[in-house]
Scaffold this motif. Structure first.
Motif, PDB file in Angstrom:
ATOM      1  N   ASP A  31       0.807  -1.180  -0.217  1.00  0.00           N
ATOM      2  CA  ASP A  31      -0.013   0.114   0.025  1.00  0.00           C
ATOM      3  C   ASP A  31       0.799   1.250  -0.065  1.00  0.00           C
ATOM      4  OD1 ASP A  31      -2.232   1.733   0.360  1.00  0.00           O
ATOM      5  OD2 ASP A  31      -3.091   0.196   1.493  1.00  0.00           O
ATOM      6  N   HIS A  37      -7.142  -2.206   8.907  1.00  0.00           N
ATOM      7  CA  HIS A  37      -6.685  -1.444   7.661  1.00  0.00           C
ATOM      8  C   HIS A  37      -6.845   0.096   7.528  1.00  0.00           C
ATOM      9  CE1 HIS A  37      -4.230  -1.525   3.826  1.00  0.00           C
ATOM     10  NE2 HIS A  37      -5.205  -0.549   3.563  1.00  0.00           N
ATOM     11  N   HIS A  45      -7.127   4.083   6.610  1.00  0.00           N
ATOM     12  CA  HIS A  45      -6.376   5.138   5.613  1.00  0.00           C
ATOM     13  C   HIS A  45      -6.637   6.406   6.400  1.00  0.00           C
ATOM     14  CE1 HIS A  45      -4.574   3.484   2.274  1.00  0.00           C
ATOM     15  NE2 HIS A  45      -5.525   2.426   2.368  1.00  0.00           N
ATOM     16  N   ASN A  92      -1.549   5.511   5.036  1.00  0.00           N
ATOM     17  CA  ASN A  92      -2.357   4.577   5.917  1.00  0.00           C
ATOM     18  C   ASN A  92      -1.679   5.168   7.278  1.00  0.00           C
ATOM     19  OD1 ASN A  92      -1.726   3.309   3.166  1.00  0.00           O
ATOM     20  ND2 ASN A  92      -2.386   1.629   4.414  1.00  0.00           N
TER      21      ASN A  92
HETATM   22 MN    MN Z   1      -5.256   0.355   1.410  1.00  0.00          MN
END
Ligand code: MN
Length: 561
Positions: free
Chosen positions: A30, A225, A227, A261
């Motif tokens: 990512d 996960h 952002h 992230n």
């Molecule tokens: Mn991602």
């Protein structure tokens, strides 16, 4: 959930210990997805090695089906760090859509490592299922379960399933999908705030809901996960942990798609520093490698870290106000709540205290002592006065500047080379020429000329042609003092370029470039650096003055050894 190899030295503790939070680093997948952050295969391997030093539990190495290059990169990371016999061997993970082709590519890339994992993903929000996938809820549940089972049967030791756009998915549907994939063999279910729309309380409630309503959830790890589109990725990640997530997906320096992230260093240090508020949870990360890894990723991606970035910014441990400096010098804990040593910074390094215009006499005295100057009060007062004048011109004062303030009369009065004349020609034709006349201490005069990429470069090369000492420019900054009637203030730091073999050729070649160039090769080991400043109304003259002073210091040091 599936059993893990009993011989593995770390990570399995996460399965049995409810306080252990696994760290999955996705810098190489990512993080690299950030526009402009592309790394070469060799750089990715170097980062992966540092991730091993950091002790991350899982390395997300990439998306093998996306291109041959990605496949090769994932495979080489797997071979380099995923198959080691001793020490910490992280789980090597890669991602795959819910398709056999993707999962086959993932298996071909990481199947050979000691601990292999694939994270399959499929969107679960209405907006994604309707507009992107064009699939019904039932179809999504069926495909997810089928593909997780397929991955499990291929031989992956761990299979993850990420519900893309989890935060905009129907909660009950999300629980249904997670229940189906756990039944099919998923060991980790990943809640993905793909668009970065959530806030901490929402994440906390969602995880509590999933824990209460997903069949078999007690056999899986809940991963998160996040952002950073609202600047909340780290806060959301911590809220998720407090609600029961036991794996976090993070990147070094927080790089990643769009706003990035959650940042490994911030999440890990928050856990380390405030585990008292989070039920004693911990990670396996060796935080001492944070600084070095952060610098590496910044250098490789070209994504510089902002100076005030938490944990890894250049100013994160700098104290400039006099009151703060005084406090830190008496006891670091007064203004430093995070320990510099914990993130791998040298506790005695000069960057801890930045001397600038707000610094007091106490900070200067302390620095002088460290540099080996124990001055009496009278001499200290004199140097402090010069120091205050100097800080009006230059914002951050280095150790070299201070030495120069102390030694300016005794050491620097006799430069080996001084400037007699300087003539430059430059314009729009793409190269500049400079002629320089220097006078040596013994009275001899030397003249040399050179071409260069600009007037300063040409002048520096002409000087080099006279001095015949390979010099590397470590730092060059130029600023205007006093606005519109600007005087140019140049600061340079030079060191001897030990890798460079100097070929003498003071004359210009036909193309206007001298071949007596400065190598950009990296020196083996540390060489001493020398800084100096020059000030003049003309930018080239101030640059030449600064350079000459710095090189004179270097030559003087060489002669004294
Ligand atoms: Mn991602």
């Amino acid at each position: 959930m599936s059993s893990l190899p009993a011989n593995h030295p770390s990570t399995p503790i996460s399965i049995n210990d409810p306080s252990y939070v696994r760290v999955l680093d996705t810098t190489l997948r990512d993080g690299e997805q950030a526009p402009g952050a592309a790394m070469t295969a060799a750089q990715k391997i170097a980062v992966a090695r540092n991730l091993v030093l950091l002790g991350v539990d899982v390395i997300d190495a990439g998306f093998p089906i996306s291109s041959q290059e990605d496949f090769d990169a994932v495979k080489s990371i797997a071979e380099e760090v995923g198959s080691a016999q001793g020490g910490h061997v992280p789980i090597i993970c890669c991602v795959a859509r819910c398709s056999k082709r993707d999962i086959d590519a993932a298996w071909a890339a990481v199947g050979g490592v000691r601990r292999s994992r694939v994270s399959t993903f499929l969107a679960t929000s209405e907006i994604h299922m309707k507009h992107k996938l064009k699939k019904s809820r039932d179809e999504v549940v069926a495909i997810a379960g089928e593909m997780v089972a397929y991955a499990r049967n291929l031989g992956f030791q761990e299979v993850g399933f990420a519900a893309e756009d989890s935060l905009r998915s129907d909660k009950d549907f999300l629980c249904r999908v997670f229940g189906a994939v756990i039944k099919a063999g998923a060991s980790t279910v990943i809640i993905a705030d793909t668009v970065g729309c959530s806030i901490p309380s929402e994440i906390g409630k969602l995880i509590a809901y999933i824990k209460a309503n997903t069949p078999g959830i007690e056999n899986a790890i809940i991963s998160l996960h996040c952002h950073n589109d609202l600047g909340l990725a780290n806060a959301n990640t911590l809220a998720g942990i407090e609600a029961g997530a036991r794996e976090v997906e993070v990147t070094i320096n927080g790089i990643g798609e769009r706003a990035g992230n959650a940042a490994l260093e911030e999440v890990v240090m928050a856990i380390k520093c405030r585990k008292d508020l989070m039920g004693g949870i911990y990670t396996g990360v060796n935080t001492k490698f944070i600084s070095a890894t952060s610098k590496m990723v910044a250098e490789f991606t070209g994504f510089n870290v902002q100076p005030h970035k938490a944990i890894v910014g250049a100013n994160a441990f700098s104290h400039e106000s006099g009151i703060h400096q005084d406090g830190v010098l008496k006891f670091r804990g007064t203004y430093e709540f995070i320990s510099r040593e914990d993130v791998g910074l040298d506790p005695t390094s000069e960057s801890g205290i930045v001397l600038g215009k707000l610094s007091g006499r106490h900070a200067l005295k302390s620095r002088l002592l460290k540099l080996g100057y124990d001055l009496d009060e009278e001499k200290l007062a004199e140097v402090f006065k010069k120091f205050k004048l100097f800080t009006a011109k230059k914002k951050h004062i280095t150790d070299d500047d201070i030495e120069e303030l102390v030694c300016s009369k005794s050491v620097q009065s006799q430069p080996i080379w001084s400037l007699a004349d300087l003539q430059v020609m430059h314009g729009t034709m793409g190269f500049s020429t400079a002629a320089v006349k220097l006078i040596n201490l013994d009275g001899t005069e030397r003249i040399a000329c050179s071409g260069g990429k600009g007037p300063v470069d040409a002048a520096y090369k002409a000087i080099n042609n006279i001095m015949q000492t390979p010099i590397k420019i470590v730092e060059y900054t130029n600023s205007a003092v006093d606005g519109i009637n600007a005087a140019s203030l140049t600061h340079v730091v030079v060191s001897e370029d030990k890798d460079h073999i100097y070929t003498h050729c003071p004359s210009l070649e036909a193309n206007g470039h001298s071949n007596g160039h400065i190598s950009s090769g990296k020196p083996n080991g540390h060489s001493m650096s020398f800084s100096a400043s020059g000030e003049n109304l003309d930018v080239v003259v101030s640059s030449v003055e600064a350079y000459l002073k710095a090189v004179n210091r270097l030559l003087a040091k060489k002669q004294s050894i």
